[in-house]
Design an enzyme around this catalytic site. Structure first.
Site, PDB file in Angstrom:
ATOM      1  N   ALA A  66      -2.667 -10.545   4.382  1.00  0.00           N
ATOM      2  CA  ALA A  66      -1.372  -9.961   4.904  1.00  0.00           C
ATOM      3  C   ALA A  66      -1.435  -9.719   6.601  1.00  0.00           C
ATOM      4  CB  ALA A  66      -0.010 -10.203   4.219  1.00  0.00           C
ATOM      5  N   GLY A 105      -2.885 -10.514   0.228  1.00  0.00           N
ATOM      6  CA  GLY A 105      -2.337 -12.197   0.247  1.00  0.00           C
ATOM      7  C   GLY A 105      -3.537 -13.372   0.698  1.00  0.00           C
ATOM      8  N   GLU A 108      -4.915 -13.549  -2.846  1.00  0.00           N
ATOM      9  CA  GLU A 108      -3.760 -14.015  -3.555  1.00  0.00           C
ATOM     10  C   GLU A 108      -3.292 -16.098  -3.148  1.00  0.00           C
ATOM     11  OE1 GLU A 108      -0.030 -11.236  -4.618  1.00  0.00           O
ATOM     12  OE2 GLU A 108      -1.326 -11.394  -2.028  1.00  0.00           O
ATOM     13  N   GLU A 128      -4.006  -4.222  -1.330  1.00  0.00           N
ATOM     14  CA  GLU A 128      -2.451  -3.499  -1.391  1.00  0.00           C
ATOM     15  C   GLU A 128      -2.324  -1.961  -1.442  1.00  0.00           C
ATOM     16  OE1 GLU A 128      -2.219  -7.327  -1.535  1.00  0.00           O
ATOM     17  OE2 GLU A 128      -3.565  -6.335  -2.908  1.00  0.00           O
TER      18      GLU A 128
END
Length: 694
Positions: A66, A105, A108, A128
């Protein structure tokens, strides 16, 4: 190739759409990247000529996570969930082509693709937890459906980056393609998928692994128990485990709801705020305002280390680990042999745990040469002095080094407290002298306190900062003052810990409070571990301090089975009635009355003076920024990362509260609690340490 937006292109090659991201430096999931993904998948889906989609990235990596700078801000552009839904629900197979790292992310997103291919050098992970968070875009629900609960817990609570070959073995990656030929390999894989008519493999629909795990609920508590010590104090590992439990026990959409709820709890809590702050603080510490990025560097291809003791040996290992040849000089052969033997044992111990191969042990040992002659430093590019903390010895050594070392060599001292300007004054090149304060054990501890003296040149500073990164250290640049930043602040805590004991608190009370705060151990347990007799001289002891009495009784810490604590054969500590009696005798002799001291007072007396001293350090310009002080304390002294550091913690609890308590302590106990003028000014202006500019 058609541009979708500034960071995304779409091309079609023989029926395969190639959606290419290029958003330097790491293709983070910024608003532009998310928009490009959503639009690109939509265009590929709408094109009847397209049979499959390959998602690939330019630059050094796949989507590496992210965009952390967007955390806590207003949502812009397509949401990550919208992007994932577009990919996962696409009626044409979408293949993620991974190189570099697919992290957070990024992974993901890859998990919503129907297939994943990777080059052998690629790595995948959900790190994370290192930011005090959990994967908040379905990662906690999808990963266990591929790799199972046990492996998902291991990956998510450690944040480990898993090599592509392991990813292939666990099913996270469907195929490895040749290094350097990712695009061709991904296109070939896509064509094979289309030709074979393989079904769309939606990870959310895979249930075999979670159904198998459902039959063994005990794996979760077993994992918690096995990692209890490592997870102590942190919320994020437990929240990650709970999400994986939800993946095993609940339908996918309900598991997503659990993930979202727990993610928001972490995101809004102080622990994640502290860990995100720490992430940026480490990177900020590398930036020196008056030392520009284009400052010329001094090549460091060979290093000398003076002293083969615990510190010298550990320092030498850092350079050998980075492939830099080292010459260690000692005064006596037996001391040199002992030092080299300890280095070999350290390496062999690492090899026994699987951290090195036997060949790597020999390769690193071959880079370390022992000598009894300081003249062997004549050709090295850097010398690090690591001998006794005595100014007369240091000055004598630097006089000799100045005469021996070549022009342009860096002369560094590992002193932890002495005045480096005074050390530099005996040389004809004070601009070449710098402090490189390694922390013990030097081959393990991450911190390197780089101490800038009055005349240290900018190239020497820039080279030292760069070299710290090369040898795997986190560096913070500080100025010359007694104890520099770390030990100067530590002295405040140590003083109050000792005073608290002589007012009625027991050592184990002080240690317990600081341990519960998050430190790996308290000051008295730490003293026992290090040895109470470090720096203590029997002939000069007058029994005037608690330490004197304990050492005179041969209670010198863990190594003698007794110190502040009593120890069993496994070095397990328990409160000592002997120590308790000694303390009570001291209090009685002083004429004071012992009193009950609350945990709250212990914590405030130990922590608030540290914050206040940090303010003085900033005021004097001995640290560039408050976050540098926090970097020092997290990486050198075990300050819990989920509490940010003493300066961040002061901001978090409120500088007005710290100031009020310091004034209260000053009125009761004396001027050692006198508040820093900077602390007073910040409170008066309603500001925080974080508001100060470097």
């Amino acid at each position: 190739m058609a541009a979708i937006n500034a960071v995304t292109d779409l091309s079609v090659e023989d029926g395969i759409a190639v959606l290419t991201l290029n958003s330097p430096p790491v293709n983070a999931l910024s608003a532009g990247v998310r928009d490009g993904l959503a639009l690109g998948v939509g265009q590929a889906l709408a094109d009847p000529a397209v049979k499959a989609v390959v998602l690939i990235c330019e630059g050094r990596t796949f989507i590496a996570g992210a965009d952390i700078t967007e955390f806590g801000g207003a949502q812009k552009g397509a949401s990550l969930f919208e992007v994932q839904t577009a990919i996962e629900d696409c009626s044409k197979p979408v293949i993620a082509a991974i190189h570099g790292t697919a992290l957070g992310g990024g992974l993901e997103v890859a998990l919503t693709c129907h297939y994943r291919v990777a080059v052998p050098s690629a790595k995948c992970g959900l790190p994370e937890v290192n930011l005090g968070l959990l994967p908040g875009a379905g990662g906690t629900q999808r990963l266990p459906r591929i790799v199972g609960a046990q492996k998902a817990m291991e990956m998510m609570t450690s944040g480990q980056h898993v090599p592509a070959k392991q990813c292939l073995a666990m099913g996270l990656v469907d195929e490895l393609v040749e290094e350097g030929k990712l695009r061709d390999g991904a296109l070939a894989f896509a064509r094979k998928i289309v030709a074979e008519g393989r079904p769309l493999k939606r990870v959310r629909d895979l249930n075999d692994k979670v159904e198998a795990d459902r039959a063994h609920p005990e794996v979760f508590d077993a994992f918690r128990k096995a990692n209890a010590r490592k997870f102590r104090g942190f919320l994020a590992p437990e929240y990650n485990i709970r999400c994986i439990e939800a993946a095993v026990n609940l339908p996918f959409d309900e598991g997503l709801q659990v993930e979202r709820k727990l993610f928001m709890e972490l995101m809004s809590g102080y622990q994640s705020a502290a860990q995100r702050y720490s992430f940026f603080a480490e990177r900020q510490a590398a930036k020196i305002p008056d030392v520009p990025d284009d400052t010329p560097l001094i090549p460091v291809e060979t290093v000398g280390v003076l002293g083969a003791g615990t510190m010298g040996g550990g320092i030498a290992m850092n350079f050998a680990n980075a492939g830099i040849p080292v010459t260690i000089v000692e005064v006596k052969q037996d001391a040199l042999d002992r030092g080299l033997s300890t280095i070999r044992k350290n390496y062999e111990r690492t090899a026994q745990r699987g951290g090195l191969t036997a060949e790597q042990v020999e390769q690193r040992m071959s880079l370390i040469k022992g000598s009894l002659d300081m003249n062997d430093f004549a050709t090295v590019d850097l010398v690090v002095e690591a001998v006794f903390e005595r100014m007369d010895i240091k000055k004598d050594i630097f006089t000799k080094l100045d005469a021996i070392c070549k022009d342009g060599a860096i002369l560094a001292t590992n002193t932890s407290a002495l005045n480096i300007d005074e050390i530099a004054s005996v040389t004809k090149r004070p601009e070449a002298v710098i402090g490189l304060h390694f922390f013990s054990p030097a081959n393990v501890m991450k911190l390197l306190e780089i101490v800038r003296a009055d005349h240290t040149s900018k190239p020497v500073i820039a080279t030292s900062m760069k070299l710290a990164k090369k040898i795997g250290k986190i560096a913070a640049l500080v100025g010359v003052c007694p104890g520099f930043v770390g030990n100067r602040i530590l002295a405040q805590r140590q003083r109050e810990a000792n005073k608290l004991v002589l007012e009625g608190a027991m050592p184990w009370d002080v240690d317990r409070v600081l341990y519960d705060f998050g430190f790996p151990m308290g000051p008295f347990a730490m003293s026992d571990l290090a040895g109470l007799d470090i720096g203590w001289v029997k002939e000069k002891s007058k029994g005037e301090t608690l330490r004197d009495v304990l050492c005179e009784m041969d209670r010198r810490g863990q190594k003698t089975g007794a110190g502040f604590y009593d120890y069993d054969e496994n070095r397990n500590a328990k409160p000592s009635p002997v120590t308790e009696k000694i303390i009570k005798d001291f209090i009685e002799k002083s004429g004071a009355n012992p009193r009950q001291i609350s945990d709250e007072e212990i914590l405030e007396r130990c922590i608030y003076p540290m914050i206040n001293e940090g303010a003085k350090i900033l005021e004097e310009g001995k640290a560039i920024r408050a976050s540098d002080i926090d970097v020092v304390w997290q990486n050198g002294y075990g300050w819990p990362v989920y509490r940010g550091g003493p300066m961040w913690w002061g901001d978090h609890i409120g500088l007005d509260k710290v100031l009020a308590k310091m004034k209260e302590f000053e009125a009761k106990m004396g001027e050692q609690f006198k508040p820093s003028p900077l602390l007073e000014r910040l409170v008066a202006e309603g500001k925080k340490f974080s508001d100060l500019k470097a």
